[in-house]
Scaffold this motif. Structure first.
Motif, short mmCIF file in Angstrom:
data_model
loop_
_atom_site.label_atom_id
_atom_site.label_comp_id
_atom_site.label_asym_id
_atom_site.label_seq_id
_atom_site.Cartn_x
_atom_site.Cartn_y
_atom_site.Cartn_z
N ASN A 37 0.43 -0.97 0.16
CA ASN A 37 0.20 -0.09 -0.28
C ASN A 37 0.87 1.25 0.27
O ASN A 37 0.24 1.83 -0.20
CB ASN A 37 -1.14 0.16 1.17
CG ASN A 37 -1.91 -0.83 0.53
OD1 ASN A 37 -3.43 -0.63 0.05
ND2 ASN A 37 -1.97 -2.05 1.97
N LYS A 121 -2.88 -12.07 4.68
CA LYS A 121 -3.39 -11.79 5.19
C LYS A 121 -4.38 -11.04 5.01
O LYS A 121 -5.78 -10.76 5.44
CB LYS A 121 -3.69 -11.70 6.56
CG LYS A 121 -4.27 -11.90 8.27
CD LYS A 121 -3.81 -12.46 9.82
CE LYS A 121 -4.04 -12.52 10.50
NZ LYS A 121 -4.07 -12.14 11.93
N GLN A 122 -4.41 -10.19 5.37
CA GLN A 122 -5.51 -8.45 4.00
C GLN A 122 -6.06 -9.24 2.84
O GLN A 122 -6.87 -9.33 2.21
CB GLN A 122 -4.85 -7.30 4.73
CG GLN A 122 -4.19 -6.73 5.71
CD GLN A 122 -3.19 -5.91 5.80
OE1 GLN A 122 -3.46 -5.18 4.59
NE2 GLN A 122 -1.55 -6.37 6.04
N ASP A 171 5.66 -20.30 11.17
CA ASP A 171 5.97 -18.96 11.44
C ASP A 171 7.24 -18.90 11.30
O ASP A 171 8.16 -18.01 10.27
CB ASP A 171 5.57 -18.30 12.53
CG ASP A 171 4.32 -19.08 12.34
OD1 ASP A 171 3.06 -18.39 11.16
OD2 ASP A 171 2.90 -18.42 13.41
N GLU B 33 -5.12 -4.51 11.86
CA GLU B 33 -5.82 -5.67 10.91
C GLU B 33 -6.41 -5.27 9.72
O GLU B 33 -5.31 -6.21 8.42
CB GLU B 33 -7.74 -5.17 10.75
CG GLU B 33 -8.19 -6.36 10.66
CD GLU B 33 -9.79 -5.90 11.61
OE1 GLU B 33 -10.68 -6.42 10.33
OE2 GLU B 33 -10.05 -5.62 12.06
N GLN B 34 -5.63 -3.66 9.46
CA GLN B 34 -5.33 -3.38 7.75
C GLN B 34 -4.63 -2.54 7.44
O GLN B 34 -4.01 -2.93 5.95
CB GLN B 34 -6.99 -2.31 7.38
CG GLN B 34 -7.73 -2.52 8.69
CD GLN B 34 -8.97 -2.63 7.74
OE1 GLN B 34 -9.16 -2.58 5.98
NE2 GLN B 34 -10.83 -2.26 8.11
N GLY B 35 -3.48 -2.50 8.64
CA GLY B 35 -1.81 -2.16 8.21
C GLY B 35 -2.47 -1.14 8.18
O GLY B 35 -3.22 -0.21 7.90
N ASN B 37 -0.39 2.02 6.24
CA ASN B 37 -1.07 2.12 5.33
C ASN B 37 -2.34 2.45 4.85
O ASN B 37 -2.67 3.46 4.04
CB ASN B 37 0.46 2.30 4.97
CG ASN B 37 1.51 2.92 4.89
OD1 ASN B 37 1.51 4.52 4.62
ND2 ASN B 37 2.82 1.81 4.72
N ALA B 38 -2.70 1.53 5.08
CA ALA B 38 -4.11 0.87 4.40
C ALA B 38 -5.34 1.93 4.81
O ALA B 38 -6.75 1.49 5.08
CB ALA B 38 -4.22 -0.38 4.38
N GLN B 117 5.47 -5.45 14.81
CA GLN B 117 5.83 -6.75 13.71
C GLN B 117 5.85 -6.43 12.35
O GLN B 117 7.05 -6.32 11.35
CB GLN B 117 4.94 -7.89 13.86
CG GLN B 117 5.18 -9.02 13.70
CD GLN B 117 6.57 -10.04 14.08
OE1 GLN B 117 6.94 -9.20 15.23
NE2 GLN B 117 6.68 -11.14 13.11
N LYS B 118 4.68 -5.83 11.83
CA LYS B 118 4.74 -5.39 10.53
C LYS B 118 5.37 -4.23 10.20
O LYS B 118 5.67 -3.84 8.99
CB LYS B 118 2.89 -5.46 9.97
CG LYS B 118 2.27 -6.61 9.67
CD LYS B 118 0.50 -5.88 9.34
CE LYS B 118 -0.29 -7.52 9.76
NZ LYS B 118 -1.56 -6.50 9.50
N LYS B 121 10.04 -1.90 10.60
CA LYS B 121 10.77 -2.33 9.64
C LYS B 121 11.30 -0.88 8.88
O LYS B 121 11.61 -0.59 8.40
CB LYS B 121 11.32 -3.08 8.94
CG LYS B 121 11.96 -3.70 7.99
CD LYS B 121 12.29 -5.20 7.13
CE LYS B 121 13.71 -5.67 7.53
NZ LYS B 121 14.13 -6.93 6.72
N GLN B 122 10.04 -1.14 8.78
CA GLN B 122 10.10 0.40 7.80
C GLN B 122 9.57 1.86 8.33
O GLN B 122 9.84 2.66 7.58
CB GLN B 122 8.85 0.78 6.29
CG GLN B 122 8.83 -0.65 5.90
CD GLN B 122 6.80 -0.99 5.71
OE1 GLN B 122 5.96 -0.21 5.80
NE2 GLN B 122 6.31 -2.02 5.89
N VAL B 175 5.64 -13.50 16.03
CA VAL B 175 4.73 -13.78 15.24
C VAL B 175 3.18 -14.37 15.70
O VAL B 175 2.26 -14.34 15.25
CB VAL B 175 5.41 -14.72 14.39
CG1 VAL B 175 5.32 -15.70 14.22
CG2 VAL B 175 4.95 -13.49 12.87
N SER B 178 0.06 -12.27 15.40
CA SER B 178 -1.24 -12.51 14.07
C SER B 178 -1.86 -13.19 14.55
O SER B 178 -3.12 -13.69 13.53
CB SER B 178 -0.03 -12.37 12.86
OG SER B 178 1.07 -14.12 13.04
#
Lengths: 207, 207
Positions: A37, A121-122, A171, B33-35, B37-38, B117-118, B121-122, B175, B178
């Motif tokens: 995204n 997952k999304q 995982d 749930e959606q991230g 950015n999303a 977790q998601k 890194k960025q 992880v 998740s």
DNA sequence: GTCCTTCCCTAACAAGTGTTTGGTAGGTTA
DNA sequence: TAACCTACCAAACACTTGTTAGGGAAGGAC
């Protein structure tokens, strides 16, 4: 022999796959690094040395790029997995082969694995990416049956929750894509060996 | 006593933290749930039963919501970790306590862990989230030194690559956020027990 | 009553998004 | 030479994004 009845449709056909692959590879790397995204088509175009609109000569949409990246990866993954599962190995050998094959796939498709790990997952909710759900089911079935066969054959411990163990193993294998770098200190086989040693025998010293 | 010199700044002060916490919790769940950015601010507002602009009465920006979510989580996490590390346990007990504490944190801050977790890194690249990098360094140091102490004391195997083992252990623990669902079949302590049993003793039957 | 704070709404903004349309340089084919 | 195809550019499109400014209802303080 009749004259060619159909014109080539560059965005759909499998003709001239060279440049297409090239663009998909760079797209995959940007997706993996920045997240799907957060990645704009302009960023992808930048990395490819062209303008955003030019991507649409090769692909229908940003989403179709993502789909093709994941489909290509899963096709190759299941090629390897099916070979292992069809070899009629005993449970322990099957587990070792699956783990080793997984790390090899990470070596080959590092970006795709990272994307899959982050976004699947999304994505599964969308019907366009329903193939991800089917892959997950096959994946779970393959691993769970291997573990259960091992328990039945008394080569794996019976006092551990099989489902929990499956999740841990799954995982840890795939999340390795987030730190693995091809050409680094460890080969995929070496990583697989160390990982299997830990999971199978534990890290504690035996007394 | 002088008259109140300063007006309250609701977006900054820690006053009236009740509604603020509430909003952060819902935001965290949508982010997870959606991230990040999303997730649009309108989606967050929807889940909170208000309009997008109203969020800006409580927070400066979407990014500051994310920052506060992660900071709150990491503060609590290190509260637990420091207690463990300061207790002067032997290596094996330390590892067991760290793992158990980690699963308890997942139980309490499932959404925040999933976000961490998601996205970490960025995010680390931005100076606003530099505290994530420092946390990662402390984290690595705590785990690596525990493993190395164990190897020195001959309670952990010396033939395994400590750094690889650290990565495997770290990833598998976190992880779990998740797939873990509070109130499910397994308590955090039960999951920790099973996980430790696998990592310490392995899943293979001993002959 | 009046004042003031809290908390939210309405309505808009500028920037950035994925995508489309028309055009064109350069090589290949006829 | 003429026609054509490939692979890209230039410029715009409609829409969504995070964010802001002004206003107003509810309720406690005085």
């Amino acid at each position: 022999m009749p004259t060619k009845p159909t014109k080539k449709k560059p965005q759909v056909s499998a003709a001239a796959p060279a440049r297409r692959r090239e663009l998909l590879d760079t797209a995959a790397e940007v997706f993996a690094e920045q997240g799907y995204n957060a990645t704009t088509v302009r960023k992808i175009a930048d990395h490819a040395g062209m303008l955003a609109g030019s991507l649409y000569y090769h692909f229908d949409s940003k989403e179709s790029m993502l789909e093709e990246i994941l489909r290509t990866f899963l096709d190759e993954l299941w090629g390897g997995y099916d070979a292992v599962l069809g070899a009629e190995l005993d449970p322990r050998e099957t587990l070792e082969a699956l783990v080793t094959e997984s790390f090899r796939e990470i070596d080959r498709h590092r970006a795709a694995v990272a994307i899959y790990q982050k976004e699947s997952k999304q994505l599964v909710a969308q019907e366009r990416f329903a193939f991800l759900a089917e892959s997950q089911r096959r994946f779970e079935k393959a691993w769970l049956s291997t573990l259960e066969r091992g328990v039945a054959a008394e080569v794996f411990r019976a006092d551990l929750d099989v489902r929990l163990t499956y999740r841990f193993v799954r995982d840890t294998v795939w999340v390795a894509a987030s730190w693995y770098r091809p050409g680094g200190q460890h080969s995929p086989e070496e990583i697989a060996r160390q990982y299997l040693s830990m999971v199978l025998d534990g890290i504690a010293v035996r007394e």
